[in-house]
Structure formats: structure tokens, C-alpha cells
Design a protein around this motif. Structure first.
Motif, short mmCIF file in Angstrom:
data_model
loop_
_atom_site.label_atom_id
_atom_site.label_comp_id
_atom_site.label_asym_id
_atom_site.label_seq_id
_atom_site.Cartn_x
_atom_site.Cartn_y
_atom_site.Cartn_z
N LEU A 30 -2.40 -0.96 6.74
CA LEU A 30 -2.16 0.21 6.70
C LEU A 30 -3.32 0.78 6.88
O LEU A 30 -4.42 0.45 6.18
CB LEU A 30 -1.53 0.27 4.98
N SER A 31 -3.21 2.18 7.08
CA SER A 31 -4.74 2.81 7.09
C SER A 31 -5.08 3.22 5.97
O SER A 31 -4.19 3.41 5.07
CB SER A 31 -4.27 4.11 7.98
N LYS A 32 -6.49 3.39 5.63
CA LYS A 32 -6.98 3.59 4.44
C LYS A 32 -6.23 5.00 3.84
O LYS A 32 -6.10 5.12 2.63
CB LYS A 32 -8.47 3.87 4.52
N GLU A 33 -6.11 5.89 4.79
CA GLU A 33 -5.56 7.32 4.45
C GLU A 33 -4.18 7.06 3.87
O GLU A 33 -3.87 7.67 2.75
CB GLU A 33 -5.36 8.15 5.63
N ASP A 34 -3.17 6.34 4.28
CA ASP A 34 -2.14 5.95 4.01
C ASP A 34 -1.98 5.27 2.73
O ASP A 34 -1.26 5.56 1.76
CB ASP A 34 -1.03 5.16 4.99
#
Length: 189
Positions: free
Chosen positions: A9-13
């Protein structure tokens, strides 16, 4: 590194979900792993969703109910559910406050999204909830047909008798009536 980011999962998500759900980073990553196993492309379509979600209702026929749930999970209305939509909805339905759950349920009942529920929408949903219920649950409500039940609930909720149930009317009525909450938000197994 485009390949690696597909499996994580992206850091942002991740930050977004930690902020907007009751889950920790580790739990979110675990959910994500399972989600990617069920839908490798990260897009949950209605068929796959029904397959996964109906396992929560082993006693009844959940297909129609799942359609309503899918529509409510798919917040950007693009025809599939991504991981963020999925986890936020799971979080609300399992850990949300009564108000949060009811607001979520309201979105599910307002099928055409026009900001109120009419008797037709109420009836359709109560019918699909009756299909989801296991046989032992059904006995409690069997005295009334789903149509009668929907009419009663609708009358109870439509406080100003204008033929529409607003989000406020829906939430207020349910908060004072535990039985109503139990009927309108079927518990998963």
C-alpha cells in the motif's frame, strides 16, 4: 520500483487509512494482503464482492443485499471498490459509532442518491434483508411481510408525513429504537 509498490500500500494511502479508520498500520497491511489475494488488480467488481461478502451471511441469499452494499462501498461510483473504499466501509460497519453506522446504512437505503428515502426504496431494502436472514432470525419477523414491515418503519420514520425520510429522520428514529437498528443493519456472521 513500480512493481514493488503494486504489492504494498502506498505510504499516502496507509497514512490516510490510519487516520480515518480504527485500524493500526499492521492490521491495515494484513487486510491489504488479503484484498490483493482476492483481487490482484486491486479492483473489486460486483461479482467478486458478492462472493466475498455473502460468506458473512451463510444462512440466507445475500446477492440482492450485496448489490446495495456494493453501491454504498463504491463511493466514487466508478463500478468497482478499491482498497481504501473497502477498508473504510468495513471499519464503519464493524467499529463505527451507532451514528456512523446509521449514516452509512442511510446511504445504502437512498438508492437513487437524491437525499431522501421513499417507500419503494425502503420496501426493496427490507425485502433484500429478509432474504439475507437465516431461518431462525426470520421467525421473529415472519408475522409481517417485508412490505408491511417497510410500510410500518416508513411511517415511524417519516415524522413530518411528507412521503420522504431524510437522513436526519432515519438516524433519529433508529437511535431511539434498538430493534430497528438490528433489522436495518444486518449483523454479519
Amino acid at each position: 520500483g513500480a512493481k514493488a509498490s503494486k504489492d504494498r500500500l502506498s505510504k499516502e494511502d496507509l497514512d490516510f487509512l490510519v487516520l480515518n479508520t480504527h485500524y493500526t498500520e499492521d492490521t491495515i497491511s494484513e487486510w491489504y494482503k488479503g484484498f490483493k489475494q482476492d483481487c490482484p488488480d486491486g479492483k473489486l467488481n460486483p461479482e467478486a464482492f458478492v462472493k466475498i461478502y455473502s460468506k458473512c451471511f451463510p444462512m440466507g441469499n445475500a446477492t440482492e443485499f450485496c448489490d446495495h452494499v456494493f453501491r454504498t462501498f463504491d463511493t466514487d461510483k466508478n463500478g468497482f471498490i478499491d482498497f481504501k473504499e473497502f477498508l473504510i466501509a468495513i471499519d464503519v460497519t464493524s467499529s463505527g459509532t451507532p451514528e456512523e453506522k446509521l449514516n452509512w446504512a442511510y446511504s445504502m437505503y437512498d438508492v437513487d442518491g437524491n437525499g431522501w428515502i421513499d417507500l419503494v426504496e425502503m420496501t426493496n431494502l427490507v425485502q433484500s434483508i429478509y432474504q439475507v436472514m437465516g431461518p431462525n432470525k426470520k421467525k421473529d419477523v415472519e408475522l409481517e411481510s417485508p412490505e408491511e414491515r417497510a410500510k410500518d418503519i416508513f411511517k415511524q420514520m417519516d415524522m413530518d408525513d411528507d412521503g420522504r425520510v431524510t437522513r436526519e429522520e432515519f438516524v433519529q428514529t433508529c437511535l431511539v429504537d434498538q430493534k430497528l437498528i438490528e433489522l436495518l443493519t444486518p449483523q454479519t456472521a
